[in-house]
Design a protein around this motif. Structure first.
Motif, mmCIF file in Angstrom:
data_model
loop_
_atom_site.group_PDB
_atom_site.id
_atom_site.type_symbol
_atom_site.label_atom_id
_atom_site.label_comp_id
_atom_site.label_asym_id
_atom_site.label_seq_id
_atom_site.Cartn_x
_atom_site.Cartn_y
_atom_site.Cartn_z
ATOM 1 N N MET A 21 20.057 3.520 56.725
ATOM 2 C CA MET A 21 20.795 3.859 58.179
ATOM 3 C C MET A 21 19.401 3.894 59.454
ATOM 4 N N ARG A 74 17.471 5.544 61.683
ATOM 5 C CA ARG A 74 17.077 6.556 62.958
ATOM 6 C C ARG A 74 15.891 6.573 63.994
ATOM 7 N N THR A 125 26.451 5.970 63.014
ATOM 8 C CA THR A 125 24.800 6.116 63.883
ATOM 9 C C THR A 125 24.805 6.686 65.070
ATOM 10 N N VAL A 146 20.837 -3.068 65.206
ATOM 11 C CA VAL A 146 22.081 -2.040 65.202
ATOM 12 C C VAL A 146 23.014 -3.712 63.996
ATOM 13 N N HIS A 193 25.180 -1.671 54.318
ATOM 14 C CA HIS A 193 24.886 -0.177 55.856
ATOM 15 C C HIS A 193 25.924 0.439 56.129
ATOM 16 N N GLU A 194 27.193 -0.603 56.368
ATOM 17 C CA GLU A 194 28.432 -0.552 56.428
ATOM 18 C C GLU A 194 29.773 0.481 55.215
#
Lengths: 169, 407
Positions: A1, A3, A80, A134, B331-332
């Protein structure tokens, strides 16, 4: 992820909602068959108010819901959009999914990195901008695109990005 | 071009207002539905052959009929506005440009399933759609359309593709991480907050007022034998006019690309098409004479999914595109089931190294083996959705992958 990982803007606000905000929390909780349904909306409120969702904010929100801080932490880390570290005054999120990729999103990310002097996931020295990549923001008809705070910026070019950056103080 | 039904108001700048919606016949279907028995509404939707337009394509009326007849407690209606399938953007148009169409569809659906409380779960990134839709809900309350036996709560998500899966969405709505739940029980039996729940997509519900107004036979007649109506196709990638195009579900992929979206851009030569969002197996340039309904694409070995069409021209590198898609699934993945959590991560690494010219001789067979073993072993359909592109991209464009692997 992806960040934001660089702390730049220490938050000095005490961790407590105003009386009006507490009333709003109670109103949100009353909308759901189980008040816990309001957890995501209240976490959005908390992030808007305190800048990011620190462990202290998680504990505070947990108290408002009579939930364990561990449950709130589990929720915060799953999504997220909750920042666990201080973020810039503006967040620039470039979509790098399929349609935007085909439209040159990679070049735009490189352009932003160079203009801002930071890598993806970082915040500028002056605390102005956090840069993220993203997954699909579902505006593929206007690829390449990015989200700047609440707004979608569409059909981007390097020149258009420069103009948008100038407007972010 | 055929009649615009769902998108008929999109060009009106004030279409998001109640006044404009009423001026174009809005809420007449709700007036009519209030004179109908709930079971008769469900029956009409069944006969219309309306199928879910979010991804799974399940018959809507049949879904509604699964609510237990003897259930005494509350029933909930949950609108899936967590649009996130890569290549899809049609629900955003409804939320921003015709929000009352969704509210009217919700009112009618709620009457059909005897529901007093509905939730609209809008993805967190959709801030403008959320504001516009919330404004429409306030207008509907002020006009006495809502709050008279049916209430609507607008709920914002917080960034997670998996919440578009209906039970992941329910977990998220309940204030938890968005982990999908084991089915059965299906949501219609035990859904949000433990109660029978109907989860419908935005566009699906926006069809309902038209079915009530103009009749099931008319709606069914617009489509194919097994699916009624028109739907909104999101077309993007290498086309001259990317955008949302409404067409009967009997439209072909060729017509969408060439007649609606203005043909292939860049080199002008078509290479491949993702026909239904990134989870849909890819089609080659020779496979585009298919009808864009649920069964048409199923018979072609792909799926219509959310009807997000992404076009690749000759200059697109398929391995490079798969690297993007594989990164997305890695990622998901929500991490709940081992086959999905592990495979999406490993396959991402393998595809990436192939695309970068550092692949190994047996990488392609390893990916195909891992992908085919994992499908069908997980709680939700997410991993099956990832497997679609892994297998189809490699099988249909194997030579292109092999050319990148050092001998």
């Amino acid at each position: 992820m992806t960040r934001a990982t660089v702390a730049r803007t220490p938050v000095t606000t005490p961790i407590a909602f105003s009386a009006e905000q507490l009333a709003e929390v109670r109103r949100l909780q009353s909308l759901y068959p189980n008040p816990r349904g309001a957890l995501l909306p209240v976490l959005h409120m908390a992030q808007d108010t305190f800048g990011y969702v620190s462990l202290e904010v998680e504990e505070y929100v947990a108290g408002l819901f009579s939930l364990s801080p561990a449950h709130v932490h589990e929720v915060v880390t799953f999504y997220t959009m909750y920042f666990q570290q201080p973020k810039g005054r503006h967040v620039v999120s470039v979509c790098h999914n399929l349609s935007c990729h085909l439209a040159g999103a990679g070049t735009l990310v490189d352009h932003l990195k160079q203009r801002l002097g930071i890598d993806v996931g970082e915040t500028t020295e002056d605390g102005r901008i956090t840069l993220l990549t993203v997954e699909c923001l579902c505006a593929c008809e206007a690829a390449p695109m990015m989200q700047v705070d609440d707004r979608y910026e569409l059909n981007l070019t390097p020149e258009k990005i420069d103009r948008i950056l100038e407007g972010l103080q | 071009m055929s009649e615009k039904i769902l998108s008929r108001n999109f060009e009106r700048p004030d279409a998001y207002t109640l006044a404009a919606y009423r001026a174009t016949g809005g809420y007449q279907a709700w007036d009519k539905a209030q004179g109908m028995e709930p079971a008769a509404i469900t029956e009409e939707v069944k006969k219309s052959n309306l199928r879910g337009l979010g991804g799974a394509g399940f018959p809507t009326g049949m879904k509604w009929s699964f609510i237990p007849k003897d259930h005494a407690g509350p029933v909930y209606l949950v609108v899936n506005a967590d649009e996130g399938e890569p290549g899809t953007f049609k629900d955003r148009y409804i939320l921003e440009r015709d929000p009352h169409a969704l509210i009217e569809g919700m009112l009618i659906a709620a009457r059909a399933v005897r529901c007093a409380l509905g939730f609209v779960y809008i993805r967190g990134e959709y801030v403008t759609p959320w504001r516009v839709f919330s404004g429409a809900v306030r207008e509907a309350y002020d006009a006495g359309l809502l709050g008279q036996g049916f209430d609507v709560v607008v709920h914002r998500g917080a960034g997670a593709y998996i919440c578009g899966e209906e039970t992941g969405l329910i977990s998220s709505l309940e204030g938890k991480k968005g982990w999908p739940k084991v089915k059965p029980p299906f949501p219609a039996i035990k859904g949000a907050f433990g109660m029978p729940t109907i989860v419908n997509n935005v566009e699906t519900l926006a069809c309902v007022p038209h079915i009530v107004n103009r009749g099931a036979a008319w709606f069914a007649g617009l489509g194919t034998k097994t699916q009624g109506g028109t739907r909104m196709y999101s077309v993007s990638g290498r086309v001259n006019r990317p955008g949302v195009y409404e067409a009967p579900v009997s439209v072909t992929l060729r017509q969408l690309i060439y007649d609606h979206a203005g043909g292939v851009s860049a080199t002008g030569r078509l290479k491949a098409v993702v026909p239904g969002g990134s989870s849909a197996p890819i089609l080659t340039a020779d496979e585009i004479d298919v009808t864009m309904d649920v069964d048409g694409l199923r018979n072609a070995g792909s799926m219509i999914g959310s009807a997000g069409v992404v076009v690749f021209d000759e200059s697109v590198s398929v391995p490079d595109a798969l690297a993007v898609v594989a990164r997305f699934y890695a990622h998901e993945s929500c991490g709940q089931c081992t086959p999905c959590r592990e495979s999406t991560g490993w396959i991402e690494k393998q595809v990436k190294r192939i695309a970068e010219g550092k692949g190994r001789k047996d990488d392609l067979d390893t990916i195909l083996d891992v992908a085919s073993r994992g499908a069908g072993t997980t709680i939700c359909a997410f991993y099956d959705g990832a497997v679609g592109p892994y297998i189809s991209y490699i099988k249909k464009f194997r030579a292109e992958f092999e050319a990148l692997i050092p001998k």
